[in-house]
Write an enzyme that holds these catalytic residues in place. Structure first.
Site, PDB file in Angstrom:
ATOM      1  N   LYS A  94     -14.162  -0.023  -3.962  1.00  0.00           N
ATOM      2  CA  LYS A  94     -15.300   0.384  -3.121  1.00  0.00           C
ATOM      3  C   LYS A  94     -16.347   1.089  -3.980  1.00  0.00           C
ATOM      4  O   LYS A  94     -17.543   0.852  -3.849  1.00  0.00           O
ATOM      5  CB  LYS A  94     -14.848   1.323  -2.004  1.00  0.00           C
ATOM      6  N   GLU A 153       0.823  -1.221   0.000  1.00  0.00           N
ATOM      7  CA  GLU A 153       0.000   0.000   0.000  1.00  0.00           C
ATOM      8  C   GLU A 153       0.850   1.260   0.000  1.00  0.00           C
ATOM      9  O   GLU A 153       0.412   2.312  -0.451  1.00  0.00           O
ATOM     10  CB  GLU A 153      -0.927   0.023   1.235  1.00  0.00           C
ATOM     11  N   HIS A 176       8.567 -26.514  -1.791  1.00  0.00           N
ATOM     12  CA  HIS A 176       7.971 -27.640  -2.520  1.00  0.00           C
ATOM     13  C   HIS A 176       6.758 -27.194  -3.333  1.00  0.00           C
ATOM     14  O   HIS A 176       5.982 -28.022  -3.797  1.00  0.00           O
ATOM     15  CB  HIS A 176       7.591 -28.745  -1.531  1.00  0.00           C
TER      16      HIS A 176
END
Ligand code: PA5
Length: 414
Positions: free
Chosen positions: A405, A272, A293
């Protein structure tokens, strides 16, 4: 804490070339003149004795009257507490702090309510803005459960609110209902807030020593507030040099499963802070040796755009001496300690990745304890701010978060 890197992928000369730029950035932080300078409150970390005592008193009450504290929050209002609690708790014992409001999954909330069942619980709802949708939904559901279980008056005594000093719906409700409240300082953004009541109350409820956590951070602050010998700045410089050399992705690597959520916190901090204006290193993480792995193949052999920062924990709390191996194939393990084997895996991986053109930076701590975690938090916060400023972005805003949003609210007809 020690920062170790190989001179062959970043030379001291290359680092020195940034001296002037770093001096300017250092001054701009000290003089509060950098982009986003309204959000530098975390730089001069405060140990407010009265506030810490109030946090401890509330934590003790919650531990007395509740089997669980449900911490409701998302992003910076959640990840720091979870990172510290996971790092410093037993790997298998049930923790007394549960998390909600960090997703919108109906299965998650139903499972949580079922799990709480008849147990006593309290809520710490954390939202700086007081309006974020995910925590608002979880709060409305869990508050209703509290009312049903305890009635209005007792429920209100079990709700702890951490929010802005005066703005937002949560603050208003907290005043109306007389909830116990804590303040997210105006000048500290979510992802830099773990060492404020945002993180400290849940961490204290989990039984973790917040004085030692703060001590580690405060000593790191003293170490990194001066220019010479500043490993936080060196780390920021190395990252930016590697980015210029085409290393667009940084993996934070641990060999201790308890550090999984520390990586999640770190990912948010750097993601961010730096990922804006078309810039930034993409922060990701692996938990080794598990991920050797799964992701190991790509890291070793895939596109050469990765560098790694390895968290090297020198000492476990309890080592384990391996039993005699009956199979000749496994005899090399006989008598060795698990910590030794884990470290050989780490060193071998660093060498292999290095040979595969994946530079490795090493951050060494002696053990996972409150002091070192506090230190690491401050180290990464300072490094992140400086690294973002080196990229010429504002490391303290997150305008990109609004886009989803906006679209979601359109669909929900807000
Ligand atoms: O770092 C940040 O600022 C964000 O991740 C916020 O913490 C997150 O969006 C939650 O915001 P709020 O605390 O306002 O609910």
């Amino acid at each position: 804490m020690e920062l170790i890197y190989e001179n062959s992928f970043v030379t001291d000369n290359e680092i020195k070339k940034y001296s002037k730029k770093i001096q300017e950035i250092h001054n701009s932080i000290c003089n509060k003149e950098c982009p986003g300078s309204d959000f530098l409150g975390w730089v001069n970390l405060e140990y407010d004795k009265d506030e810490i005592e109030r946090i401890k008193t509330c934590a003790a009450k919650i531990r007395r009257d509740s089997d669980y504290l449900v911490v409701i929050g998302i992003g910076g209002s959640y990840l720091g507490a979870r990172a510290v609690i996971e790092a410093l708790s037993h790997s298998f014992r049930q923790k007394n702090v549960l998390f909600a409001g960090n997703n919108m999954s109906p299965d998650y909330i139903n499972d949580l309510l079922e799990f709480i069942g008849d147990h006593d619980f309290s809520i710490n709802v954390i939202s700086k803005s007081g309006t974020t949708t995910e925590p608002a939904i979880a709060f409305s559901i869990l508050k209703q459960k509290l009312y049903e279980k305890y009635g209005h008056d007792e429920a209100c005594k079990r709700i702890y609110v951490t929010t802005d000093r005066e703005k937002g719906l949560l603050r208003k409700e907290a005043i109306d209902e007389n909830y116990e409240t804590f303040t997210v300082p105006d000048n500290i953004g979510g992802r830099y807030s773990v060492l404020t009541p945002v993180g400290l109350l849940p961490i204290a409820v989990a039984g973790i020593n917040i004085d030692n956590l703060m001590l580690g951070a405060l000593q790191a602050m003293q170490k990194y507030e001066v220019l010479p010998d500043n490993e936080a700045y060196t780390y920021a410089i190395i990252r930016n040099i590697l980015l210029k050399k085409g290393k667009d992705i940084e993996l934070l690597v641990n060999y201790e499963p308890k550090l999984h959520y520390f990586t999640e916190w770190w990912k948010q901090l750097f993601g961010e802070s730096e990922g804006k204006d078309g810039k930034g290193i993409f922060p990701a993480g692996v938990d080794n040796t598990t991920d050797l792995h799964s992701m190991g193949q790509y890291i070793q052999d895939g596109q050469k755009m990765i560098f790694e920062t390895v968290l090297d924990v020198e000492n476990p709390y309890r080592d384990y001496k391996l039993p005699t191996q009956n199979d000749a194939e496994l005899d090399f393990l006989t008598g060795k300690s698990l910590n030794e084997v884990n470290h050989m895996a780490m060193q071998g991986t660093i060498k292999a990745h290095y040979d595969g053109d994946v530079p490795n930076i090493l951050i060494k701590i002696d053990r996972i304890d409150e002091y070192n975690i506090g230190w690491l938090i401050y180290f990464f916060e300072k490094a992140c701010a400086v690294s973002g400023l080196m990229l010429d972005v504002n490391p303290f805003n997150q305008p990109g978060v609004e886009a989803y949003k906006k679209e979601m609210f359109k669909l929900l007809k807000k």
